[in-house]
Design a protein around this motif. Structure first.
Motif, PDB file in Angstrom:
ATOM      1  N   ASP A  81      13.337   8.074 116.961  1.00  0.00           N
ATOM      2  CA  ASP A  81      14.347   7.939 118.012  1.00  0.00           C
ATOM      3  C   ASP A  81      15.715   7.618 117.431  1.00  0.00           C
ATOM      4  OD1 ASP A  81      12.457   8.361 120.035  1.00  0.00           O
ATOM      5  OD2 ASP A  81      11.893   6.242 120.056  1.00  0.00           O
ATOM      6  N   ASP A  83      18.281   9.239 116.601  1.00  0.00           N
ATOM      7  CA  ASP A  83      19.484   9.843 117.175  1.00  0.00           C
ATOM      8  C   ASP A  83      19.926   9.137 118.449  1.00  0.00           C
ATOM      9  OD1 ASP A  83      17.150  10.766 118.404  1.00  0.00           O
ATOM     10  OD2 ASP A  83      18.089  12.629 119.042  1.00  0.00           O
ATOM     11  N   GLN A  84      19.020   8.412 119.095  1.00  0.00           N
ATOM     12  CA  GLN A  84      19.373   7.629 120.276  1.00  0.00           C
ATOM     13  C   GLN A  84      19.805   6.210 119.909  1.00  0.00           C
ATOM     14  OE1 GLN A  84      16.212   7.864 123.260  1.00  0.00           O
ATOM     15  NE2 GLN A  84      15.469   9.733 122.273  1.00  0.00           N
ATOM     16  N   ASP A 214      10.462  14.667 112.782  1.00  0.00           N
ATOM     17  CA  ASP A 214      11.508  14.371 113.762  1.00  0.00           C
ATOM     18  C   ASP A 214      12.660  13.583 113.146  1.00  0.00           C
ATOM     19  OD1 ASP A 214      10.232  15.693 115.784  1.00  0.00           O
ATOM     20  OD2 ASP A 214       9.470  13.902 116.790  1.00  0.00           O
ATOM     21  N   LYS A 218      16.515  14.829 112.779  1.00  0.00           N
ATOM     22  CA  LYS A 218      17.559  14.092 113.501  1.00  0.00           C
ATOM     23  C   LYS A 218      18.530  13.386 112.561  1.00  0.00           C
ATOM     24  CE  LYS A 218      14.688  13.426 117.602  1.00  0.00           C
ATOM     25  NZ  LYS A 218      13.938  12.469 118.453  1.00  0.00           N
ATOM     26  N   SER A 219      18.128  13.180 111.314  1.00  0.00           N
ATOM     27  CA  SER A 219      19.031  12.521 110.366  1.00  0.00           C
ATOM     28  C   SER A 219      20.303  13.325 110.153  1.00  0.00           C
ATOM     29  CB  SER A 219      18.327  12.295 109.024  1.00  0.00           C
ATOM     30  OG  SER A 219      18.110  13.529 108.345  1.00  0.00           O
ATOM     31  N   LYS A 221      22.106  14.584 112.280  1.00  0.00           N
ATOM     32  CA  LYS A 221      23.074  14.256 113.332  1.00  0.00           C
ATOM     33  C   LYS A 221      23.820  12.954 113.056  1.00  0.00           C
ATOM     34  CE  LYS A 221      20.161  16.400 116.903  1.00  0.00           C
ATOM     35  NZ  LYS A 221      19.437  16.173 118.193  1.00  0.00           N
ATOM     36  N   ILE A 222      23.247  12.080 112.224  1.00  0.00           N
ATOM     37  CA  ILE A 222      23.843  10.752 112.060  1.00  0.00           C
ATOM     38  C   ILE A 222      24.467  10.528 110.688  1.00  0.00           C
ATOM     39  CG2 ILE A 222      22.203   9.780 113.721  1.00  0.00           C
ATOM     40  CD1 ILE A 222      20.926   8.356 111.192  1.00  0.00           C
TER      41      ILE A 222
END
Length: 256
Positions: A81, A83-84, A214, A218-219, A221-222
């Motif tokens: 999670d 990215d959230q 996942d 998603k890494s 994005k951050i």
């Protein structure tokens, strides 16, 4: 007094991450806090530490209150999670995919075949337990789990014996299952013959491979464009996922 677990590859992690003053870093697998503490000690930076295990977060609160204060933020969640959780670009991300030594050392968590405890294996302490899988899944499904997630060549024989034995007495403890495996598997290994089956059940119960995919995806994005991603793997399933991700994305790979 704060007890600090010293994780594997600590020196190498710091070498490649190279924490800088005023940087923001993420430890996606807080565990015993070894990586987090090393990063915070290496520079006047901030670390956001994530762990799905509520016990890990409780340990971290002591570290936060007694040593690092606002420089350390603790989040109880799955790292998938991320990215959230992370709302600003970060300078580095560390992911240690191994099971925590705290979880192995505590018999009542059910991870270890060396200590007798309930057949649990849930990192987050909720959801499906290993006992439920062992006692309710079909012989074929058990064999597939043990083979695909444990690379166990005796997976079918182990699954067959589990299904036969659970009729008389359902599996409730770690040593009960380990004893069955040792009865079935007679090969001479440098590691305990129960290792691969326990690994397979732990991976399945915690959806580990899905969550690794996942968090890696998603890494992107951050992470800042010049940020470093450090991944520590412990078996070939994790290793292949990480290597494939690095090769398929615009990373400069720093190690073999």
């Amino acid at each position: 007094m704060i007890f600090m677990h010293v994780p594997v590859l600590l020196r190498e992690m710091l070498q490649y991450l190279s924490p800088k003053d005023d940087g923001l870093y993420v430890d996606g697998t807080f565990g015993g806090g070894g990586y987090t503490s090393a990063i915070l000690d290496a520079a006047h930076c901030r670390v956001i530490s994530i762990d799905r295990d509520p016990d890990a977060i409780i340990r971290g609160q002591k570290l936060k209150s007694e040593k690092y204060g606002d420089r350390l933020t603790l989040i109880q969640s799955s790292f998938c999670d991320i990215d959230q959780i992370i709302v600003e670009p970060v300078d580095g991300l560390v992911l240690d995919f191994g099971v925590s030594s705290f979880q192995l050392d505590e018999a009542d968590r059910g991870f270890s075949f060396m200590r007798d405890g309930p057949l649990d294996m849930r990192m987050s302490k909720d959801g499906l337990t290993a006992a439920e899988v062992v006692n309710t899944y079909s012989e074929k499904d058990l064999a597939d789990i043990i083979f695909h997630y444990g690379d166990e060549p005796f997976s079918r024989a182990i699954a067959r014996a589990i299904v036969q034995d659970r009729v008389a007495q359902p599996f409730a403890t770690t040593l009960q299952l380990a004893s069955l495996i040792r009865r079935i598997v007679k090969r001479k290994d440098s590691i305990d013959v129960a290792t691969k089956t326990f690994q397979a059940l732990r991976i399945f119960v915690n959806n580990e491979l899905i969550e690794i995919r996942d968090v890696l995806r998603k890494s992107l994005k951050i992470l800042k464009s010049n940020a470093c991603l450090v991944g520590v793997t412990f078996h070939s399933l994790e290793d292949r996922l990480l290597k494939r991700f690095l090769l398929d994305n615009p990373f400069q790979i720093l190690t073999k």
